[in-house]
Design a protein around this motif. Structure first.
Motif, PDB file in Angstrom:
ATOM      1  N   ILE A 135      74.938 -49.176 -56.080  1.00 16.36           N
ATOM      2  CA  ILE A 135      75.201 -47.921 -56.789  1.00 16.36           C
ATOM      3  C   ILE A 135      74.045 -47.632 -57.746  1.00 16.36           C
ATOM      4  O   ILE A 135      73.908 -48.301 -58.756  1.00 16.36           O
ATOM      5  N   GLU A 172      86.462 -45.919 -58.720  1.00 15.48           N
ATOM      6  CA  GLU A 172      86.916 -44.951 -57.720  1.00 15.48           C
ATOM      7  C   GLU A 172      85.990 -44.965 -56.498  1.00 15.48           C
ATOM      8  O   GLU A 172      86.446 -44.911 -55.353  1.00 15.48           O
ATOM      9  N   MET A 173      84.675 -45.072 -56.773  1.00 17.29           N
ATOM     10  CA  MET A 173      83.710 -45.143 -55.664  1.00 17.29           C
ATOM     11  C   MET A 173      83.962 -46.385 -54.827  1.00 17.29           C
ATOM     12  O   MET A 173      83.962 -46.337 -53.597  1.00 17.29           O
ATOM     13  N   GLU A 182      86.883 -46.059 -52.467  1.00 15.04           N
ATOM     14  CA  GLU A 182      86.574 -45.309 -51.249  1.00 15.04           C
ATOM     15  C   GLU A 182      85.779 -46.182 -50.283  1.00 15.04           C
ATOM     16  O   GLU A 182      85.969 -46.123 -49.075  1.00 15.04           O
ATOM     17  N   TRP A 183      84.903 -46.989 -50.839  1.00 14.77           N
ATOM     18  CA  TRP A 183      84.073 -47.879 -50.012  1.00 14.77           C
ATOM     19  C   TRP A 183      84.958 -48.910 -49.311  1.00 14.77           C
ATOM     20  O   TRP A 183      84.815 -49.159 -48.114  1.00 14.77           O
ATOM     21  N   VAL A 207      79.439 -42.963 -50.746  1.00 15.56           N
ATOM     22  CA  VAL A 207      80.365 -42.213 -51.589  1.00 15.56           C
ATOM     23  C   VAL A 207      79.536 -41.365 -52.540  1.00 15.56           C
ATOM     24  O   VAL A 207      78.827 -41.881 -53.391  1.00 15.56           O
ATOM     25  N   ALA A 214      78.916 -38.672 -55.568  1.00 13.00           N
ATOM     26  CA  ALA A 214      79.572 -38.187 -56.772  1.00 13.00           C
ATOM     27  C   ALA A 214      79.028 -36.792 -57.051  1.00 13.00           C
ATOM     28  O   ALA A 214      77.840 -36.626 -57.279  1.00 13.00           O
ATOM     29  N   ARG A 231      75.571 -42.493 -56.603  1.00  5.77           N
ATOM     30  CA  ARG A 231      76.378 -42.567 -55.395  1.00  5.77           C
ATOM     31  C   ARG A 231      76.520 -44.026 -55.007  1.00  5.77           C
ATOM     32  O   ARG A 231      75.812 -44.870 -55.530  1.00  5.77           O
ATOM     33  N   LEU A 232      77.436 -44.304 -54.099  1.00  2.00           N
ATOM     34  CA  LEU A 232      77.553 -45.673 -53.617  1.00  2.00           C
ATOM     35  C   LEU A 232      76.979 -45.737 -52.212  1.00  2.00           C
ATOM     36  O   LEU A 232      77.250 -44.868 -51.389  1.00  2.00           O
ATOM     37  N   THR A 240      80.456 -40.302 -44.918  1.00  2.00           N
ATOM     38  CA  THR A 240      80.318 -39.930 -46.329  1.00  2.00           C
ATOM     39  C   THR A 240      81.604 -39.364 -46.912  1.00  2.00           C
ATOM     40  O   THR A 240      82.287 -38.579 -46.266  1.00  2.00           O
ATOM     41  N   THR A 270      83.105 -37.608 -50.624  1.00  5.37           N
ATOM     42  CA  THR A 270      82.635 -37.023 -51.891  1.00  5.37           C
ATOM     43  C   THR A 270      83.730 -37.055 -52.936  1.00  5.37           C
ATOM     44  O   THR A 270      84.875 -36.735 -52.647  1.00  5.37           O
TER      45      THR A 270
END
Ligand code: UDP
Ligand code: MG
Length: 314
Positions: free
Chosen positions: A94, A109-110, A113-114, A121, A123, A162-163, A193, A195
């Motif tokens: 990140i 949160e990222m 999602e990962w 991911v 942002a 972003r991740l 991806t 978002t």
């Protein structure tokens, strides 16, 4: 024993002395919030001439998660990020700004999602109120123009925060180009991806490193890296100009044949000469933008040079 996953946080620091401790204080609680994962923080000191490096080293000495890569001089944010991506060892990486404009609270949160399967991911800033009106409108114009000209669509209002999954990082590491417009490269690689939205905060300390002129060059970099349209534009304009000139010549010849020689015409002549002269200069300048970049690419210089790495090697 099950294998623990590791997240690398990559942070470029340039003259951020006043913000280093604030950054440390803001990120630590995030890491303790997710005990199931390991964290490493790769800080890149991009040739700061203030006490940024000393402060970073002091942190790395007390916290084994921190590593500091000291570059030999200021190479710019894109190069610093590249250095960080090269050094990161995590299963996901990140990149985040040092000034806390990218909220670290978003990191869990990222990661969520990962863990659910996203490879990138993004942002997205929903509210850019912390930026000036000028910066917001010029940013909008840039995204509009870039996405119209280039084949690759850069998502608007997404920064470097972003991740990236390990496969994405490995893909990015294969890029041999010297001039790296990271936002464009991130978009170019594709991958699955997701978002998420966030509100961008004002800087916690220090001042922005991107002046109007630097941003202009950054925009030029973005467009020339991903589109050849500005090169082709001139052939069409030249074609149209030639057509107009030809029609006008036809008109003048006919008029002269019918009404005889008309002496005045100095003003229109001068205007035409000056107009096409300046058009040619602009188009040559545009060519120059590309040739200059070809020149730099062909030298194959390293993107950055490391003076020393501080902190535990993992
Ligand atoms: N930065 C860097 N090298 C540079 C300029 C900036 O590493 O030559 C870093 C800076 O320390 C910060 C990030 O890039 O962590 C974003 O810079 P800044 O906040 O000045 O940009 P802005 O948010 O105003 O676009
Ligand atoms: Mg900033």
């Amino acid at each position: 024993m099950s294998e623990r996953k590791k997240i690398s946080i990559v942070v470029p620091f340039y003259r951020e002395g006043a913000g280093v401790d604030l950054f440390y204080a803001a990120t630590c609680p995030v890491f303790t919030q997710i005990p199931a994962l390991d964290f490493e923080v790769v800080c890149i000191d991009d040739g700061s001439d203030d006490d940024t490096l000393q402060r970073l080293i002091a942190i790395a000495e007390g916290d084994h998660r921190y590593r500091v890569i000291e570059l030999s001089r200021n190479f710019g944010k894109e190069a610093a990020l590249t250095a960080g991506l090269d050094a990161a060892t995590g299963d996901a990486v990140i990149p985040i700004d040092a000034d806390l404009q990218d909220p670290p609270e978003l990191i869990p949160e990222m990661i969520n999602e990962w863990l659910k399967g996203a490879e990138i991911v993004l942002a997205r800033r929903v509210d850019r109120a912390s930026d000036s009106v000028l910066k917001r409108t010029t940013a909008e114009m840039f995204y509009g123009l870039h996405n119209r000209l280039a084949d690759i669509q850069i998502p608007a209002n997404v920064g470097d925060f972003r991740l990236l999954d390990r496969i994405v990082v490995n893909a990015l590491k294969q890029f041999p180009e010297r001039q790296r417009f990271m936002k464009g490269l991130f978009a170019w690689v594709g991958f699955r991806t997701v978002t998420i939205d966030y509100v961008r905060n004002p800087r916690v300390a220090g001042v922005t490193k991107f002046s109007g002129w630097k941003l202009w060059n950054f925009a030029l970099e973005g467009i020339t890296s991903f589109s050849a349209a500005p090169l082709k534009f001139w052939s069409y304009l030249g074609g149209l100009g030639a057509l107009a000139t030809f029609s006008y010549a036809l008109f003048i010849v006919t008029r002269t044949l019918i009404y005889g020689i008309d002496v005045p015409g100095y003003a229109s002549l001068l205007v035409a000469v000056l107009f096409f002269g300046s058009l040619q200069l602009v188009s040559v300048g545009m060519l120059g933008e590309y040739i200059g970049r070809i020149y730099i690419e062909t030298k194959h210089r390293p993107l950055y040079l490391i003076r020393k790495i501080h902190g535990t090697k993992q």
